[in-house]
Design a protein around this motif. Structure first.
Motif, PDB file in Angstrom:
ATOM      1  N   LYS A 300       0.649  -0.829   0.292  1.00 12.87           N
ATOM      2  CA  LYS A 300      -0.176  -0.134  -0.255  1.00 12.87           C
ATOM      3  C   LYS A 300       1.245   0.865   0.604  1.00 12.87           C
ATOM      4  O   LYS A 300       2.002   1.122   0.695  1.00 12.87           O
ATOM      5  CB  LYS A 300      -0.886  -0.054   1.030  1.00 12.87           C
TER       6      LYS A 300
ATOM      7  N   PHE C  16      -8.049  -1.685 -11.306  1.00 15.82           N
ATOM      8  CA  PHE C  16      -6.555  -3.148 -10.194  1.00 15.82           C
ATOM      9  C   PHE C  16      -7.446  -4.142 -10.560  1.00 15.82           C
ATOM     10  O   PHE C  16      -8.371  -4.377  -9.648  1.00 15.82           O
ATOM     11  CB  PHE C  16      -6.292  -2.513  -9.267  1.00 15.82           C
ATOM     12  N   ALA C  21     -11.638   1.924  -9.598  1.00 16.77           N
ATOM     13  CA  ALA C  21     -10.525   2.546  -8.934  1.00 16.77           C
ATOM     14  C   ALA C  21     -10.994   4.141  -9.114  1.00 16.77           C
ATOM     15  O   ALA C  21     -11.440   4.535  -8.200  1.00 16.77           O
ATOM     16  CB  ALA C  21      -8.737   2.946  -8.539  1.00 16.77           C
ATOM     17  N   LEU C  22     -10.962   4.498 -10.571  1.00 17.18           N
ATOM     18  CA  LEU C  22     -10.806   6.015 -11.026  1.00 17.18           C
ATOM     19  C   LEU C  22     -11.849   6.131 -12.089  1.00 17.18           C
ATOM     20  O   LEU C  22     -11.145   4.863 -13.088  1.00 17.18           O
ATOM     21  CB  LEU C  22      -9.741   6.870 -11.192  1.00 17.18           C
ATOM     22  N   GLY C  44     -11.126   7.009  -3.883  1.00 13.58           N
ATOM     23  CA  GLY C  44      -9.277   7.713  -4.830  1.00 13.58           C
ATOM     24  C   GLY C  44      -8.465   8.676  -4.908  1.00 13.58           C
ATOM     25  O   GLY C  44      -7.530   8.824  -6.122  1.00 13.58           O
ATOM     26  N   THR C  46      -5.940   9.053  -2.251  1.00 16.36           N
ATOM     27  CA  THR C  46      -4.661   9.116  -2.636  1.00 16.36           C
ATOM     28  C   THR C  46      -3.789   8.581  -3.614  1.00 16.36           C
ATOM     29  O   THR C  46      -2.711   8.215  -4.514  1.00 16.36           O
ATOM     30  CB  THR C  46      -4.232   7.735  -1.525  1.00 16.36           C
ATOM     31  N   THR C  47      -5.143   7.373  -4.659  1.00 14.39           N
ATOM     32  CA  THR C  47      -4.778   6.957  -5.932  1.00 14.39           C
ATOM     33  C   THR C  47      -4.499   8.147  -7.104  1.00 14.39           C
ATOM     34  O   THR C  47      -3.798   7.656  -7.934  1.00 14.39           O
ATOM     35  CB  THR C  47      -5.961   5.518  -6.751  1.00 14.39           C
ATOM     36  N   ASN C  50      -1.169   9.213  -6.901  1.00 14.59           N
ATOM     37  CA  ASN C  50       0.385   7.719  -6.721  1.00 14.59           C
ATOM     38  C   ASN C  50       0.292   8.324  -8.400  1.00 14.59           C
ATOM     39  O   ASN C  50       1.073   7.487  -8.904  1.00 14.59           O
ATOM     40  CB  ASN C  50      -0.193   6.611  -6.507  1.00 14.59           C
ATOM     41  N   LEU C  51      -0.814   8.457  -9.354  1.00 13.24           N
ATOM     42  CA  LEU C  51      -1.208   8.953 -10.415  1.00 13.24           C
ATOM     43  C   LEU C  51      -0.312   9.624 -11.065  1.00 13.24           C
ATOM     44  O   LEU C  51       0.765   9.526 -12.115  1.00 13.24           O
ATOM     45  CB  LEU C  51      -2.711   8.318 -10.934  1.00 13.24           C
ATOM     46  N   TYR C  56       1.719   4.654 -10.216  1.00 15.89           N
ATOM     47  CA  TYR C  56       0.757   3.932 -10.790  1.00 15.89           C
ATOM     48  C   TYR C  56       0.986   4.234 -12.182  1.00 15.89           C
ATOM     49  O   TYR C  56       0.693   5.842 -12.690  1.00 15.89           O
ATOM     50  CB  TYR C  56      -1.060   3.767 -10.649  1.00 15.89           C
ATOM     51  N   GLY C 231     -14.629   7.315  -6.485  1.00 12.95           N
ATOM     52  CA  GLY C 231     -13.398   7.047  -7.444  1.00 12.95           C
ATOM     53  C   GLY C 231     -14.139   8.126  -9.393  1.00 12.95           C
ATOM     54  O   GLY C 231     -13.254   8.349 -10.112  1.00 12.95           O
TER      55      GLY C 231
END
Lengths: 301, 322, 262
Positions: A300, C16, C21-22, C44, C46-47, C50-51, C56, C231
């Motif tokens: 994570k 995923f 997720a988005l 979403g 933090t996603t 990360n993108l 990611y 998302g």
């Protein structure tokens, strides 16, 4: 074609042995993320236990009954199960809270201890399992022969693996084992006694290795203190091949390992037989490190 | 108290040290008991092995279990150079030939570190450990099957060049290299990767490049150690480079404390002497050794020095007693 | 808010396995803005971070920074372009000192190579001195210079969060992503953090995107807010407008928040 089939038969027989040992590696890794380097040496102890069972108690002698045979296996399996549990309780448990590298080195220490302890106790010279079953070849198809030894190995390993699958999927303990391998903390929050499951896992893994050892002893009579090294390593590669942590993976990996090894020894070169294990290891790690049936762990962020 | 050595420019210290070392080797060494000399030389070689593995395992936090493989590559390459190319250089250039051989050994080992590092460093944790273990064994088996390198009988007739001077020159160079590396921007990058690779990457550290780099440097020094080893024994056999040898080096690093160069030095010396010291109880030697290992892992997993260095420890003791 | 967007996400989606997720997330950040990204847990947020930072790779859509596509580039390269971040669970370098944590942030600026470092050339010493000085300067902005030699994880939690921001600033970013910077802070610390962020934004000429659950913090400091749920973007606009948006309220009421007091 016949030669090919013969090699397959030989390979499958060895595959059963590797699978039985690989199961121990994979189960322990699944719940503890520990590569139990000492597992191959537990296998070795199993061989010696079987040897002394035959010598002292006359178990499994050709004249004996099926019961005596089962007693031989039971003696070795129970003995190794105890050994596995003792190792876990006295050595692995205290190191669990430290880093994984420490646990790995501890496992190496235990492995060295078992090997050198065996040299001290049993002497470095090989002993020979008395031939309790005479090797008798049986023809399946023309040109392809399977010995009763190989048949014994095949049947015994199949029975044990089926038994293991039954435990894993049909019992409460087996369910708990699967839970612990997925998420140890969550499992303990669900009321599972994680320690007890760990003990159980070590016991079963070691018992299977002992069974493999007795089977090997019955069919390849030479036993000596360092005999666990190579089969242990190959079984480990088999476990990685199948996906370390995955029980069906260990079984498939073991089978593939046995077959690949026999084919290479037969068709390419017998001196490269041992190297095949490492070559397979590298290939699988570079192509699909989680193995044929493994699942990837996620981090994570 | 004076600032002593530290006030002199490094170049002066180095030249003085090298001269002193050369003189020691020339005049004192022949007086030394050959058994003790053997221990001194093997200790030095083990120090280079341990410090270089520490860079990979301790400072960069990668899990390499195949260091013996790099040692083998270096040892055999250096030996091959000496045996096949050396004679062409003649006796008058014997020393130069030896230095070249060592450089060749280190260089080839560095290349092997690069080739192995690129694919395996994508893996993490246990998988990386297993892969390096596997590569170490594959190297060994490959060498075993090369007749030009002696094959199963071993590589013989390697000229004897290794002595106290060369070994400890290598030790000094190795330790200085690693100490200076760690106390620099590049060292901090490695430590950051060890501590949290994702965060390091987010802070602009090209992690793959550095991980492979640590492998290459670690392998190069292991190769150097291998070259020294081969020219000491005058004989090489792949049996000296099994995974057991890799484990022994790993144990040195863990015993000393992962991330501590002083720890690696101390542990290398201790673990070179220990088997000799236990010679009296020969049969029980390995049993005692393995028991000690287990007990150490349970009671003091961070090793003797942990991540600290001897100079820092001395400084804090001095401060406390002041 | 005129001119080209500094960062823009165009119909960005990521899956995923079977989980999306988005889904087609679209928004832009303009230079100098202080924007909040909010939404219930699992929305979403933090996603998105990360993108943008390259951890990611999106399954579809584009991510543009200064009008150049950056989706799927390596995180360290993106850091080099001027995007820096902090993490939801503080990710300092636990075994390094406070000073060293910040110095790692200066990594890309260093020019002295391997041999210069080994041989300790004058250039090496100059660069080390300069980087150390700048590291101390950054630390003093956050009142952490007194702790320079301490181990990063020995600091109290609030100090650690500030240190993470200091480290992120060492990259001299133009875009700073803060993931729950106020998490675990008491009201007093939160006020201080808000002041620090404002100060830092003007001093370093930053554009800031932050994720936060503390509504008082978000409403107090953000000029614009983007709302995500499951998302997808469900709202965007000035804080007051977003706060009153029925869709946003519904999304939050669907989840039990402990931050109801705002």
């Amino acid at each position: 074609m016949q030669e090919f089939l013969q090699q397959i038969v030989n390979g499958v027989s060895w595959g059963g042995i590797y699978a039985l040992i690989a199961l121990g590696y994979t189960m322990v890794y699944g719940i503890l993320r520990l590569i139990n380097f000492a597992h191959g040496d537990v296998f070795m102890v199993g061989a010696y236990l079987g040897f002394y069972a035959v010598h002292w108690f006359g178990l499994g002698r050709a004249s004996g009954s099926a019961g005596s045979f089962l007693a031989l296996f039971a003696f070795a399996m129970i003995g190794c199960a105890l050994l596995g549990v003792v190792i876990e309780r006295s050595v692995y448990k205290p190191v669990r809270r430290h880093s994984r590298l420490n646990a790995l080195i501890t496992a190496i220490g235990v492995s060295l201890l078992l090997e050198n302890g065996a040299i001290l106790l049993f002497g470095p010279d090989p002993k020979f399992f008395p031939q309790v079953i005479e090797s008798r070849p049986m023809r399946i198809v023309s040109g392809v022969v399977v010995t009763n030894h190989q048949l014994l190995v095949l049947i015994a390993s199949c029975l044990l693996m089926v038994g293991l699958q039954a435990i894993i999927h049909r019992t409460k303990t087996g369910r708990a084992m699967r839970a612990v391998s997925f998420n140890r903390d969550a499992a303990s929050l669900m009321g599972i006694n994680v320690d007890r499951i760990i003990i159980f896992t070590f016991a079963i893994g070691s018992a299977l290795a002992a069974a493999a050892a007795v089977l090997v002893g019955l069919t390849n009579p030479k036993i000596e203190p360092l005999m666990g090294l190579l089969p242990g390593l190959k079984a480990f590669v088999a476990a990685v091949l199948g996906g370390i942590g995955s029980i069906p993976g260990a079984m498939i990996g073991g089978l593939l390992m046995g077959i690949a090894e026999t084919l290479v020894a037969g068709y390419v070169s017998s001196t490269l037989r041992d190297a095949i294990a490492f070559a397979l290891l590298i290939v699988i790690l570079l192509v699909k490190p989680t193995g044929l049936m493994g699942r990837a762990g996620d981090e994570k962020v | 108290m004076s600032r002593g050595l530290r006030s002199l420019p490094p170049t002066v210290v180095w030249i003085a040290g090298i001269v002193a070392l050369w003189l020691t080797d020339r005049y004192l060494a022949p007086e030394v008991n050959p058994y003790l000399m053997r221990i001194l030389i093997l200790s030095g070689i083990n120090i280079v092995l341990a410090v270089s593995l520490n860079l990979i395992n301790g400072h960069t936090g990668q899990f390499s279990l195949g260091h013996a493989g790099f040692m083998a590559v270096g040892g055999y390459s250096a030996a091959a150079f000496s045996v096949y190319a050396g004679p062409a250089l003649g006796d008058s250039l014997a020393t130069a030939s030896f230095v070249l051989a060592l450089l060749v050994g280190a260089g080839v080992a560095a290349v092997s570190g690069f080739l192995i590092g690129i694919p395996t460093l994508r893996l993490r944790g246990d998988y990386l450990a297993i892969a390096t273990l596997g590569f170490g064994e594959i190297i060994r088996v490959l060498i075993l099957n090369l007749d030009s390198l002696g094959g199963a009988r071993g590589f013989t007739n390697i000229p004897s060049h290794t002595n106290l001077f060369w070994v400890y020159l290598a030790v000094a160079g190795c330790v200085a290299f690693h100490a200076n590396l760690i106390a620099s921007r590049h060292g901090r990058a490695l430590l950051a990767i060890r501590d949290d690779e994702t965060a390091a990457e987010a802070m602009g550290v090209p992690t793959t490049r550095y991980k492979v780099g640590s492998f290459v440097i670690g392998a190069a020094f292991a190769g150097l150690a291998g070259g020294l080893f081969g020219h000491y024994l005058m004989y090489l056999h792949t049996n000296s480079f099994t995974f057991m040898k890799s484990f022994e080096i790993v144990i040195m690093v863990v015993l000393g404390g992962m991330g501590s160069i002083s720890g690696s030095i101390g542990a290398a010396i201790t673990l070179t002497i220990l088997p000799e010291a236990l010679r009296g109880v020969r049969e029980y030697r390995m049993v005692i050794y393995s028991l000690l290992l287990i007990v150490l892992m349970i009671l003091r997993p961070q090793g003797i020095f942990g991540t600290r260095e001897l100079p820092d420890l001395l400084r804090s003791w001095r401060r406390r007693s002041a | 808010m005129t001119g080209a967007a500094l960062l823009s996400l165009e119909k960005v989606s990521i899956r995923f396995g079977g989980l999306k997720a988005l889904a087609d997330v679209d928004f832009a950040l303009y230079p100098g803005e202080l924007v909040g990204l909010i939404g219930p847990n699992g929305a979403g947020k933090t996603t998105v971070f990360n993108l943008v930072t390259g951890v990611y790779r999106p399954t579809s859509g584009r991510i543009l920074f200064r009008s150049h596509p950056i989706a799927g580039r390596a995180p360290h390269a993106i850091a080099g372009l001027g995007i820096s971040r902090t993490f939801q669970n503080v990710r300092l370098f636990p075994r390094m000192s406070v000073l060293d944590n910040v110095r790692v942030g200066f990594h890309r600026e260093g020019r002295v190579g391997l041999f210069g470092s080994i041989l300790r050339t004058p250039r090496f010493h100059d660069e080390e001195t300069s980087l150390e000085t700048r590291a101390y300067e950054l630390l003093s902005i956050f009142s952490l210079d007194g702790f320079a030699g301490a181990n990063a994880t020995d600091l109290p939690y609030g100090h650690q969060r500030r240190l993470e921001i200091a480290r992120a600033l060492a990259l001299s970013p133009s875009l700073l992503l803060l993931d729950e910077p106020a998490a675990g802070m008491n009201p007093h610390e939160t006020e201080e953090l808000m002041a620090t962020i404002r100060r830092v934004r003007s001093r370093f000429d930053l554009t800031i995107l932050l994720v936060e659950h503390d509504m008082r913090f978000v409403m107090g400091i953000c000029e614009r807010i983007v709302v995500l749920d499951h998302g997808a973007k469900i709202g965007e606009g000035a804080p007051a407008a977003v706060k009153a948006d029925p869709k946003v309220i519904a999304a939050y009421l669907g989840e039990e928040t402990t931050d109801a007091a705002s």
